[in-house]
Design a protein around this motif. Structure first.
Motif, PDB file in Angstrom:
ATOM      1  N   ASP A   1       0.816  -1.210   0.000  1.00 16.73           N
ATOM      2  CA  ASP A   1       0.000   0.000   0.000  1.00 16.73           C
ATOM      3  C   ASP A   1       0.854   1.266   0.000  1.00 16.73           C
ATOM      4  OD1 ASP A   1      -2.653  -1.347   2.129  1.00 16.73           O
ATOM      5  OD2 ASP A   1      -2.314  -1.492  -0.031  1.00 16.73           O
ATOM      6  N   SER A   2       2.010   1.195   0.633  1.00 14.12           N
ATOM      7  CA  SER A   2       2.845   2.389   0.773  1.00 14.12           C
ATOM      8  C   SER A   2       3.439   2.857  -0.545  1.00 14.12           C
ATOM      9  CB  SER A   2       3.981   2.109   1.763  1.00 14.12           C
ATOM     10  OG  SER A   2       4.749   0.998   1.331  1.00 14.12           O
ATOM     11  N   VAL A   3       3.468   1.994  -1.568  1.00 17.36           N
ATOM     12  CA  VAL A   3       4.075   2.377  -2.847  1.00 17.36           C
ATOM     13  C   VAL A   3       3.089   2.311  -4.001  1.00 17.36           C
ATOM     14  CG1 VAL A   3       6.287   1.496  -2.017  1.00 17.36           C
ATOM     15  CG2 VAL A   3       4.889   0.071  -3.534  1.00 17.36           C
ATOM     16  N   LYS A   4       1.887   1.855  -3.723  1.00 22.92           N
ATOM     17  CA  LYS A   4       0.889   1.689  -4.787  1.00 22.92           C
ATOM     18  C   LYS A   4       0.620   3.023  -5.472  1.00 22.92           C
ATOM     19  CE  LYS A   4      -1.933  -1.468  -3.628  1.00 22.92           C
ATOM     20  NZ  LYS A   4      -3.030  -2.233  -2.989  1.00 22.92           N
ATOM     21  N   GLY A   5       0.634   3.000  -6.795  1.00 23.65           N
ATOM     22  CA  GLY A   5       0.407   4.213  -7.572  1.00 23.65           C
ATOM     23  C   GLY A   5       1.666   5.011  -7.844  1.00 23.65           C
ATOM     24  N   ARG A   6       2.766   4.670  -7.173  1.00 22.28           N
ATOM     25  CA  ARG A   6       4.026   5.395  -7.376  1.00 22.28           C
ATOM     26  C   ARG A   6       5.117   4.511  -7.968  1.00 22.28           C
ATOM     27  NH1 ARG A   6       6.764   7.158  -3.116  1.00 22.28           N
ATOM     28  NH2 ARG A   6       5.992   5.557  -1.670  1.00 22.28           N
ATOM     29  N   PHE A   7       5.112   3.228  -7.624  1.00 19.98           N
ATOM     30  CA  PHE A   7       6.125   2.288  -8.097  1.00 19.98           C
ATOM     31  C   PHE A   7       5.515   1.353  -9.132  1.00 19.98           C
ATOM     32  CE2 PHE A   7       9.053   2.125  -4.075  1.00 19.98           C
ATOM     33  CZ  PHE A   7       9.128   3.512  -4.096  1.00 19.98           C
ATOM     34  N   THR A   8       6.339   0.952 -10.096  1.00 20.86           N
ATOM     35  CA  THR A   8       5.913  -0.016 -11.107  1.00 20.86           C
ATOM     36  C   THR A   8       6.998  -1.063 -11.293  1.00 20.86           C
ATOM     37  OG1 THR A   8       4.640   1.686 -12.283  1.00 20.86           O
ATOM     38  CG2 THR A   8       5.144  -0.352 -13.486  1.00 20.86           C
ATOM     39  N   ILE A   9       6.621  -2.320 -11.120  1.00 22.23           N
ATOM     40  CA  ILE A   9       7.556  -3.424 -11.331  1.00 22.23           C
ATOM     41  C   ILE A   9       7.328  -3.999 -12.730  1.00 22.23           C
ATOM     42  CG2 ILE A   9       6.000  -5.140 -10.294  1.00 22.23           C
ATOM     43  CD1 ILE A   9       8.513  -6.568  -9.217  1.00 22.23           C
ATOM     44  N   SER A  10       8.417  -4.355 -13.385  1.00 22.00           N
ATOM     45  CA  SER A  10       8.321  -4.973 -14.698  1.00 22.00           C
ATOM     46  C   SER A  10       9.497  -5.936 -14.861  1.00 22.00           C
ATOM     47  CB  SER A  10       8.327  -3.923 -15.802  1.00 22.00           C
ATOM     48  OG  SER A  10       9.524  -3.174 -15.776  1.00 22.00           O
ATOM     49  N   LYS A  11       9.459  -6.712 -15.922  1.00 24.78           N
ATOM     50  CA  LYS A  11      10.556  -7.665 -16.125  1.00 24.78           C
ATOM     51  C   LYS A  11      10.754  -7.913 -17.606  1.00 24.78           C
ATOM     52  CE  LYS A  11       7.652 -11.802 -15.727  1.00 24.78           C
ATOM     53  NZ  LYS A  11       7.601 -13.197 -15.229  1.00 24.78           N
ATOM     54  N   ASP A  12      11.947  -8.355 -17.924  1.00 26.51           N
ATOM     55  CA  ASP A  12      12.303  -8.768 -19.277  1.00 26.51           C
ATOM     56  C   ASP A  12      12.777 -10.210 -19.166  1.00 26.51           C
ATOM     57  OD1 ASP A  12      13.578  -9.327 -21.706  1.00 26.51           O
ATOM     58  OD2 ASP A  12      14.137  -7.237 -21.997  1.00 26.51           O
ATOM     59  N   ASN A  13      11.911 -11.152 -19.541  1.00 28.26           N
ATOM     60  CA  ASN A  13      12.258 -12.564 -19.387  1.00 28.26           C
ATOM     61  C   ASN A  13      13.487 -12.947 -20.209  1.00 28.26           C
ATOM     62  OD1 ASN A  13      10.150 -13.067 -17.619  1.00 28.26           O
ATOM     63  ND2 ASN A  13       8.744 -13.731 -19.238  1.00 28.26           N
ATOM     64  N   ALA A  14      13.624 -12.363 -21.380  1.00 26.26           N
ATOM     65  CA  ALA A  14      14.753 -12.701 -22.255  1.00 26.26           C
ATOM     66  C   ALA A  14      16.082 -12.282 -21.624  1.00 26.26           C
ATOM     67  CB  ALA A  14      14.575 -12.040 -23.611  1.00 26.26           C
ATOM     68  N   LYS A  15      16.047 -11.198 -20.848  1.00 24.87           N
ATOM     69  CA  LYS A  15      17.277 -10.709 -20.218  1.00 24.87           C
ATOM     70  C   LYS A  15      17.401 -11.160 -18.759  1.00 24.87           C
ATOM     71  CE  LYS A  15      17.600  -6.523 -23.052  1.00 24.87           C
ATOM     72  NZ  LYS A  15      17.658  -5.039 -23.038  1.00 24.87           N
ATOM     73  N   ASN A  16      16.393 -11.878 -18.265  1.00 24.87           N
ATOM     74  CA  ASN A  16      16.378 -12.267 -16.844  1.00 24.87           C
ATOM     75  C   ASN A  16      16.618 -11.060 -15.945  1.00 24.87           C
ATOM     76  OD1 ASN A  16      15.818 -15.071 -17.077  1.00 24.87           O
ATOM     77  ND2 ASN A  16      17.205 -15.445 -15.373  1.00 24.87           N
TER      78      ASN A  16
END
Length: 120
Positions: A61-76
């Protein structure tokens, strides 16, 4: 052998942004949930964001709306885009699987982390 290498931390003013990166070797992204954790001085490490193998995400809740997690599976590689940073976001940030990867039955495996300092 599993290895976690975080980068991208630094000193930023309140309201600013940073993008963290984590290169994870030895972990199959398609089979694991990946997460970003943080540990502030004098506090326990906490999970702030996670991304499942198929891409769905969860945030504290403390970071919702401000932080975004993402990933690149090809680059691990896992990323954490942090916007509108606040002084209370100051911490060492770590990436890991969720739950954390175990080195053995008694110990978790962690990288060196990357320090984020937000000045007011």
């Amino acid at each position: 052998q599993v290895q976690l290498v975080e980068s991208g931390g630094g000193l930023v003013q309140a309201g600013g942004s940073l993008r963290l990166s984590c290169a994870a070797s030895g972990i199959i992204f398609n089979l694991n949930t990946m997460g970003w954790y943080r540990q502030a001085p004098g506090k326990q490490r906490e999970l702030v964001a996670s991304i499942r193998s198929r891409g769905s995400t969860n945030y504290a809740d403390s970071v919702k709306g401000r932080f975004t997690i993402s990933k690149d599976n090809a680059k691990n590689t896992v990323y954490l885009q942090m916007n509108t940073l606040k002084p209370e976001d100051t911490a060492v940030y770590y990436c890991n699987t969720d739950p954390p990867w175990r080195r053995d039955r008694d110990r978790e495996l962690w990288g060196q982390g990357t320090l984020v300092t937000v000045s007011s």
